[in-house]
Every structure is written in C-alpha cells, then in structure tokens.
Design a protein around this motif. Structure first.
Motif, short mmCIF file in Angstrom:
data_model
loop_
_atom_site.label_atom_id
_atom_site.label_comp_id
_atom_site.label_asym_id
_atom_site.label_seq_id
_atom_site.Cartn_x
_atom_site.Cartn_y
_atom_site.Cartn_z
N LYS A 83 0.77 -1.04 0.06
CA LYS A 83 0.10 -0.13 -0.06
C LYS A 83 0.86 1.25 -0.08
CE LYS A 83 -2.58 -1.39 3.62
NZ LYS A 83 -3.88 -1.38 4.49
N PRO A 84 0.38 2.30 -0.47
CA PRO A 84 1.05 3.40 -0.27
C PRO A 84 1.77 3.84 1.06
CG PRO A 84 -1.06 3.78 -1.49
CD PRO A 84 -0.98 2.62 -0.90
N ASN A 85 1.31 3.66 2.19
CA ASN A 85 1.94 3.74 3.25
C ASN A 85 3.03 2.67 3.79
OD1 ASN A 85 0.26 1.72 4.09
ND2 ASN A 85 -0.56 2.60 5.77
N ALA A 86 3.17 1.86 2.89
CA ALA A 86 4.33 0.79 2.89
C ALA A 86 3.80 -0.59 3.64
CB ALA A 86 5.50 1.41 3.52
N GLU A 87 2.49 -0.54 3.99
CA GLU A 87 1.95 -1.81 4.76
C GLU A 87 1.67 -2.78 3.56
OE1 GLU A 87 -0.73 -0.02 8.15
OE2 GLU A 87 -1.66 -1.60 6.88
N ILE A 88 1.77 -3.77 3.80
CA ILE A 88 1.44 -5.08 3.18
C ILE A 88 0.24 -5.40 3.08
CG2 ILE A 88 2.22 -7.49 2.82
CD1 ILE A 88 5.08 -6.99 3.17
N GLN A 89 -0.40 -5.64 2.05
CA GLN A 89 -1.66 -6.15 1.97
C GLN A 89 -1.81 -7.42 1.61
OE1 GLN A 89 -3.96 -3.07 -0.08
NE2 GLN A 89 -5.86 -4.39 -0.68
N LEU A 90 -2.35 -8.30 2.35
CA LEU A 90 -2.47 -9.79 1.73
C LEU A 90 -3.66 -10.01 0.95
CD1 LEU A 90 -2.05 -10.96 5.49
CD2 LEU A 90 -0.20 -11.19 3.75
N LEU A 91 -3.65 -10.93 0.12
CA LEU A 91 -4.71 -11.33 -0.60
C LEU A 91 -5.53 -11.96 0.07
CD1 LEU A 91 -3.16 -12.24 -3.99
CD2 LEU A 91 -4.20 -10.05 -3.45
N LYS A 92 -6.96 -11.62 0.39
CA LYS A 92 -7.72 -12.31 1.51
C LYS A 92 -9.30 -12.02 0.80
CE LYS A 92 -8.08 -7.92 4.08
NZ LYS A 92 -7.01 -7.22 3.32
N GLY A 93 -10.06 -12.52 1.79
CA GLY A 93 -11.56 -12.15 1.50
C GLY A 93 -11.93 -11.52 2.91
N THR A 94 -12.78 -10.33 2.66
CA THR A 94 -13.49 -9.62 3.70
C THR A 94 -14.68 -9.59 3.80
OG1 THR A 94 -11.44 -7.95 3.06
CG2 THR A 94 -12.81 -7.17 4.58
N PHE A 95 -15.10 -9.88 5.03
CA PHE A 95 -16.55 -10.00 5.31
C PHE A 95 -16.99 -8.40 6.07
CE2 PHE A 95 -15.48 -14.38 5.39
CZ PHE A 95 -16.56 -14.90 4.71
N TYR A 96 -18.19 -7.95 5.58
CA TYR A 96 -18.67 -6.59 6.24
C TYR A 96 -19.93 -6.99 6.70
CZ TYR A 96 -14.99 -4.63 3.02
OH TYR A 96 -13.85 -4.23 2.46
N TYR A 97 -20.47 -6.12 7.69
CA TYR A 97 -21.80 -6.42 8.25
C TYR A 97 -22.55 -5.00 8.02
CZ TYR A 97 -25.66 -6.64 11.36
OH TYR A 97 -26.94 -6.66 12.12
N TYR A 98 -23.71 -4.98 7.45
CA TYR A 98 -24.71 -3.71 7.49
C TYR A 98 -25.95 -4.08 7.85
CZ TYR A 98 -26.77 -0.05 5.13
OH TYR A 98 -27.55 1.35 4.79
N LEU A 132 5.42 -13.84 4.75
CA LEU A 132 5.82 -13.80 6.24
C LEU A 132 5.76 -12.34 6.86
CD1 LEU A 132 9.28 -15.83 6.14
CD2 LEU A 132 7.31 -16.22 7.61
N THR A 133 6.14 -11.33 6.14
CA THR A 133 5.68 -9.79 6.77
C THR A 133 4.32 -9.69 6.88
OG1 THR A 133 7.76 -9.48 5.31
CG2 THR A 133 6.69 -7.59 6.58
N GLY A 134 3.54 -9.76 6.15
CA GLY A 134 2.16 -9.59 6.03
C GLY A 134 1.45 -10.45 7.10
N TYR A 135 1.68 -11.56 7.25
CA TYR A 135 0.88 -12.52 8.20
C TYR A 135 1.46 -12.18 9.65
CZ TYR A 135 -2.20 -14.72 4.98
OH TYR A 135 -3.34 -14.97 4.00
N ALA A 136 2.37 -11.39 9.78
CA ALA A 136 3.40 -11.37 11.10
C ALA A 136 2.20 -10.77 12.06
CB ALA A 136 4.64 -10.59 11.05
#
Lengths: 255, 255, 255, 255
Positions: free
Chosen positions: C60-75, D170-174
């Motif tokens: 991500k732009p803030n250097a955070e790693i974004q895992l490939l995942k599924g995201t559940f949301y509640y509304y 490894l980094t992301g799941y940490a």
C-alpha cells in the motif's frame, strides 16, 4: 487416506536390513531388488497403497486386476533378516515423495529395521564396459560399515552431486528415524526398450557381499548379453553422418 | 471436507449388487448405467460431493443450478438389491481417484453391498459390427460367478492390458473391503458428437443376465441406428486419399 | 490450516442477506459489491485467509503489506441485515473452490444468513446497449421471491447453460446448508484495461430493489461514460480491413 | 506430515529478532542471511522438513546426503537475541507458501520472537551503482522503529507494488501472530552465474544498524569486485545496436 500400509502378517526384525527397488534410471534398482526377490523367495507380509502412484491398474493373464502398489517382503537367512520393498511406481508429484518416504521409514522403524539400503542409477550418455557403483550415506560414520566393498564414496559428490526422487530422500531421512542409510548408485546406460541389466548386476554384486548371500547370475547374464548385442548394433548406426553430408552439400551449393 | 457423502435415507442391503457409470471411453458405462436408472426408476438415497469434480455447475431449464456430483440409487426387485452410482465426472487428478474409489468402497461396505460391477469402454480405431465385452476381476475366483455370460476373461490381459481411471481401481480395491469386483469393458468406437450407444448396449445385454431383469432396448436401438448412419457416412469420406494424391504429385514432380 | 476465517467481532444476523463479489468476467461482481461497500460503509467483522489465493502480496502507499484475502462486512438498515464478502481472488485451483465455497457457506449458516446472492458476468463478444441480468437459483421455489425484478430466469439455461467458478457453486451448495441461493449474471463486455462498469451497474439496479436501498449512481455513471467512449473508439478501428487488403494484394500478385 | 519442525534444543527468546534468507531475486536475501550466519556463528537449534521443497537431495564431499530443508539458528549478543532461518528452497507451489509461512510464524511466536525481518530483491534490468533498499511493513506503526536507517518506505508502493513468494507473506501475516514485520527489499541485478552480492551487501548495511552488530565486509567486497568486473564486460557487449541498424536499413529501404 493418502498412504495406507496393509499388513498381512506382523513382522518384528532385530536389526533388519531394508532393500528397496523402484522404477528409475535404467530401472537398475527395480531390477536388482526384484532379482533378489525372485531368487530368495521371501514372504509377502505387507502392501503399500496410495493415490500417489496414479490411477492406472494392470490386468493379469488370469483376468485379475493388479493394482499399482508397493510390496513388502520378509526374508531370514542365518540370523540375517532382510525386508524388501518393491515399488511399482515412484510418487507422481515431488511433494508426495516426502510423504511416501516418511511413511515407509516410520514403518521400517516400527518393524525393527536398522539399515536402509536404497538402489538407483546414474544416467551416462554412453555404455560403459564396467558399471561403477557409487555410495552416499545418511551420516559419514555409516561409510565405515561398507568399506572394502568396491563402493565409490570418494567421487560421488563430484561425479553425481545430487539425487532426484525417493531413493535419495529415503537415505537422507533415515537418520531422523535412528536408522543408517546407504544409497547405492550404479552407472547406467539404457536404450528405450532395454533397461540396464548391466547396471543392475553391478548393484547385485555389491549387495551379495553386504547381505552375505550367494546369487546365481545366470539369468541376468543372459539379459546382459541381449543388452550388449543391441548396444553394439546401435553403436554402428552412423547417427550424425547423413545429416552432416546434407549440410555439406548445402554449403557446396553456396560455393 | 474433500469428499462428502450426503445421505437422504439410510439403506442397508443384503448382498447388494453395485453398478456404476461415469464418463469415459465412448461414455458406454455412463450410458448403460443411466439407461438402467431410467428404466428401473430406482430411488435416490445419497449424493457424493467433492471438489475433485472441478468448479463448474450446470443450469437446468427451470433455472436451478445443478452441481456436478455422484448420485446413489437403490432398487429392489424379487429379492435382488441393486445400488447404482451415476457420476457426473471422474476425479480431475489421478491421485484423487484413489480417494474417490476408497470413499465409495468403504460406503458400499457399510450399506451391505457384496458385489461391485464397474462399466467401461476400450477404444477401437474403427467401428465393429459386434461389440465384444471383456471382463476383469478383483480375484480369480470371481470369474466363476460370471461364466457363460459372453464375458471374455481369456483375452482381456492380452487385448486390454491396463485400465486408466476409477473403473479399474474400484474393481481392484474391492477385495480389500471384502467385496467381489467385476469390471465389464465393452469394445467402443465413438465419433466426436455421437457417444457409443452400441457399446453401451453390449454392456446392458450382459447386465440383463447378471441382474435377472428384462430391459426394453427400443430407445437405445433408435440411438444406435442414428449412430450407425453417421458411422456409415464417415466410412465413405476418403480421409487419407487426397493426402496420398498430393504426395504422389509431389513425387512425380521430382521425376 | 487451508482456509482460516479470522473474526474481529462476533456477528449474528436474523435472516441476513449475503452479497459477494470476486474477480471474474468483466469484474462485474467485484465492482458491484465493492460499490455497495463504498456507499453503505458497512463494518469489517471478519477476514478469510488461505493459500488458495496464491503467494503474492500488495504494498500500500503507506508501505503496509496488504494480503490477498476475503473480507466480510456487516450492514444493518431498517431491520435488513446484509453481509458482504469481497474476495481479492478466486481459488487458484478448481478443486479448492469446493473447499472455499463450503467454508464460506458453513460460516454464513453459523452467523444466521438466510439468503446467498452471488454476482457474476457472462462474456459477450460485443458491447450491448443494455446489459440483461440472468438469474439462476439453488431451488426452483427461490425464483418466486425474486420475480418482477427484471431478472431473466427463463433463458438462463439456454443462453448461459453453465457457470465456472465459486459463484455457481456458492449458489448451488447453498441449499445443503438450508440457505436460499440466487446467482445474478449480467451480460458483460470488457476491454483489456477497462472492466465492465455497465454490467456492474445492471447488477446494482437489481440489488437496489432486492435490498430496498437507494444507490447513488453518479460515480459509476462517470466510469461508464469513459468505458463507452473507449468502446466507441474501438468500434471504429477497422481491425480486419488492413489484413484483407494485404491478402488481396497477394492474390492479385498471383494473377 | 506436510511440514515438520524438528527441534534439537528448546529456545525461548525475549523479544527476539528473526532474520530469514531464502532463494529469490539475485539471491540477495539468502546471501545476506548466510553471510551473517557465517560471521556470527549462531547455534543450530531446529530444522524444518517438508515435501514442499521438492524431491531432490544433494551429496556432500564426504558422501553424506544433504536434505533440502530450513535451518533455524540462535544467536545472543549483549542482550540482543537473533533467530536466523536459512531456507534451501521456497515452497514449490504458491498455495503451499501459505502453509510454510504460517508454520514458521506460529513457531516464532512460540519461541518468543517479537520482530520478523525478511530479505528480498527487486529485479532491475540494469546494474545500478548503489543498491537502494526499500522497506515494507506489517503495520504502519512499525515504520517508526526503523526510520533514519536509509530504508525507503515512501516509494516502495510506487516502485515495487507487489511481492511474490514467502518474503511478503511472512511480513504480512506477522501481525496476525502479534509480531512486527519488516521486509527489506534491495534493488538487484544478477547475471546467470553471478548472484547479486552488491544487493546482499546493501541489505547487510541496513541489518548492521538494526542488529547493532559489526560486520566484516572483506569477503563480500571481494565477491562484489568479481561481480562488477563481469558486469563491466557485459556492458561493453553491444547487444541492441546491431538490431537497431537492421531496422534502420529496413526503413531506408522503404524510402
């Protein structure tokens, strides 16, 4: 349900020796181990079943279906106990070889085996008069037990370097089960329809001394004669010459 | 969660006979088994679900989604109990066939099945007037029960030799579950859009005697007529001739 | 450890409606579901992690790693409870789709969902003025609940016939969990760098009525204008003409 | 039996730092981590075995078989505890990387590790004078701990964007294990027979500050000189020029 070992009889060896044969380079390991099974007539005591051998079956002359499997045999001779494993197939995927190897080793541990001897071939690009037998071990100290047996431990790293398939992993993982592992690798040269009986015999000659048995080589010698006669014929076929002639003509055309 | 058998009704047969049909060479097994299901109208009592059938679904005319699955049917007639299995797919990978086969066999064992009859085809390169039916068995003694039924057990090893897929494994592994296995293999010839109804009928004629039922062949006979008419047309297409002509011309050009 | 659902908050819906979006034809399902998530701003309550999405991560732009995942949301809105699932990927192998689908369905069952709505696209070879929305259901009776909503249930079998991927299996397996499944399939046409926002909007228009919400289409309308402008340009490119000219020249050369 | 961690000694660190090296782009991570292991001489305390590394073994000069595995080392210096992992291979299939990563992370959690530092390379198409080191983190707040260390967090999203393989996962799941993850990615340029020692040194220079150790660079500097001399030779080979000339001629021909 990935790998099942079906026991027909409970076996408990005291420092048993394990010998395996599976398809591989020149089929030398499979031929050598099967030759011993034919001669010593050991008893079948267990079978290994798994999906990792693929989804084919064979049909025997009596119309019975023969599954692709691994067969365990037990043999006792003058206090020496041998467990044979004849595998119809290697595991169909690399990652399953690990499971197969660990399943077999943990079973060997359970039935009291102490020494794991695996058999394989090293592909040469040409037939050799004599087939050298290399050795690789689970731990350096194991070499001591097998010295003076015409096993080349000195050049195996340089000449062979790595082993692909169950044979290498069986030997290497043996130490994690408290077992000693010896991998015998024969030089091998095989043609499409003739597996390498010469390489198999080289392995048998080493096994004869290790197992302190006497092997009748007459049947395999006959096979070797057939193999040598085919190799001789092939060596006279001038494979590259016609191609060179054509190319030469092409070139002269340019001139 | 690899393979699930979902039961709608508990069944317990007494020496039940199992008949399966799955896609394969000429689809002969699937057609024959489905034909029996259509005629005998057995009751659905369980379904087999798994990811090993792939990730496609079909949409029925009423917009309902139809999953790729295996369906178990139960039929009882004059004390004879038959369990059918119609599989929409074979397992997508060879190593999963082992799991599928063992799941089915352990379930059959549980519901009291005694005899496992599997149906398959042997691809021929040309249409045959009559489709011969070969047989392969789990154990030699099983042949006795199915003699005098026009099943060729004598040439199956020589003419067929091996079987690929669930059919062979189901028959072969049957004995490890205490079941008797018979694999019926019809000669088969199919063209891209016409599966082999003739081969399927050959299987039905053998099954009719084994199951002691009476089959109405009128619908499959109609399909066979269509098939034969297409085969006849194809046999008149001079597939290889034009190519030979071209080559002849080429050669004469050299002259 | 194959598939893990990590809950941040325990949710229990009463007859909740499930809406999912995953990558697929024209990305219509993913775009439509994500559009709703952007507008309704539901709360993230769980994530699905698995190796079946491959071994890549995004930064991500803030250097955070974004895992490939599924995201559940509640509304929740006026008594209507919606659970969204946005999947970054489909399962990488067909046989794993079954596991993914059953994991999701059993979780939906647990959190009280009653209706499973899946979104997908049907690839057309050309852009259509209007995108028709087809529907397929888990059981015929489900159609009743979604009639008069401009969903075509009558031609889906004939025009679509089969569905590949998680969308079809999620709908079909819903009934085995006591859930009702509706699969909405929009006609779709997408060009390499422009996913099909028009198809996504067609799905949104149906979902608006089902969910009894009001959608602001201004942002997607802007995207559609861009898409139409690109489609229009492409429609004016004489793709095959130059090739024909070349061939014509070749032919005239022969003359 | 998919992944086994075999412990030779129980370790419990207090806020330990984990450093890993595996094969990858330019092998920069593997070289850097192995260089530290050679210099610091940490103690081997565990091994990771799995079928996901394939089915090959190596043969050492003393004829011992060397399995492909992961090795864990422990090092303590002035209160700073470091756990190294040297992996002989990455997992052979993408979906197994997830299992490998989670197995390692759950083990690190158990032995008290607090910070996970992973090392990788970013392939450049040309050699760079200086190798920039990018950083990506498990959570934004982790950046704070590693600022002023010449790690580029600002351009990593734009310049790198995604990471393939175990390093990123490894980094992301940490964070799901309560650990802090930092992924260091060096610019890299490697030629077929020369891995990128320059990129590895760039990583070492950052690690030197993080770990508060002193590294002797003499050996790697020698390797870098060799690498630079090869790169210089390659840069003088006029790879693209002849092609441009040919194209120019073609164009002038048209004129």
């Amino acid at each position: 349900m990935a790998i099942i070992i079906k026991e027909f009889k409970k076996i408990k060896t005291k420092n048993g020796i394990f010998i395996e044969g599976m398809p591989g380079v020149g089929n030398v390991g499979l031929i050598a181990a099967s030759y011993l099974v034919e001669q010593l007539k050991p008893e079948v005591f267990a079978e290994l079943h798994t999906g990792y051998f693929g989804h084919a079956v064979l049909i025997k002359p009596n119309a019975e279906i023969q599954l692709l499997k691994g067969t365990f045999y037990y043999y006792k001779n003058r206090g020496k106990e041998i467990v044979f494993y004849i595998g119809d197939q290697q595991a169909i995927s690399p990652e399953k070889t690990f499971d197969l190897v660990n399943k077999i080793l943990s079973y060997l541990k359970k039935i009291g085996v102490k020494t794991v001897i695996t058999l394989g071939g090293i592909q040469k690009g040409y037939p050799t008069k004599q087939r050298k037998v290399y050795g690789a071990v689970s731990e350096e100290k194991v070499k001591e037990k097998f010295k003076n047996l015409k096993i080349d431990f000195d050049n195996v790293s340089k000449d062979v370097g790595s082993i692909i398939g169950a044979v290498g992993m069986l030997t290497g993982y043996a130490k994690y089960y408290g077992l000693e592992g010896l991998c015998l690798l024969s030089e091998s040269f095989s043609t499409p329809f003739v597996p390498d009986h010469k390489g198999a015999k080289a392995l048998l000659e080493v096994l004869e001394k290790i197992l302190e048995i006497e092997i009748d080589y007459s049947r395999i010698n006959k096979k070797i004669k057939e193999q040598e006669s085919i190799e001789e014929k092939l060596s006279k076929v001038p494979i590259s010459q016609p191609k060179e002639e054509v190319e030469e003509k092409k070139l002269s055309y340019l001139g």
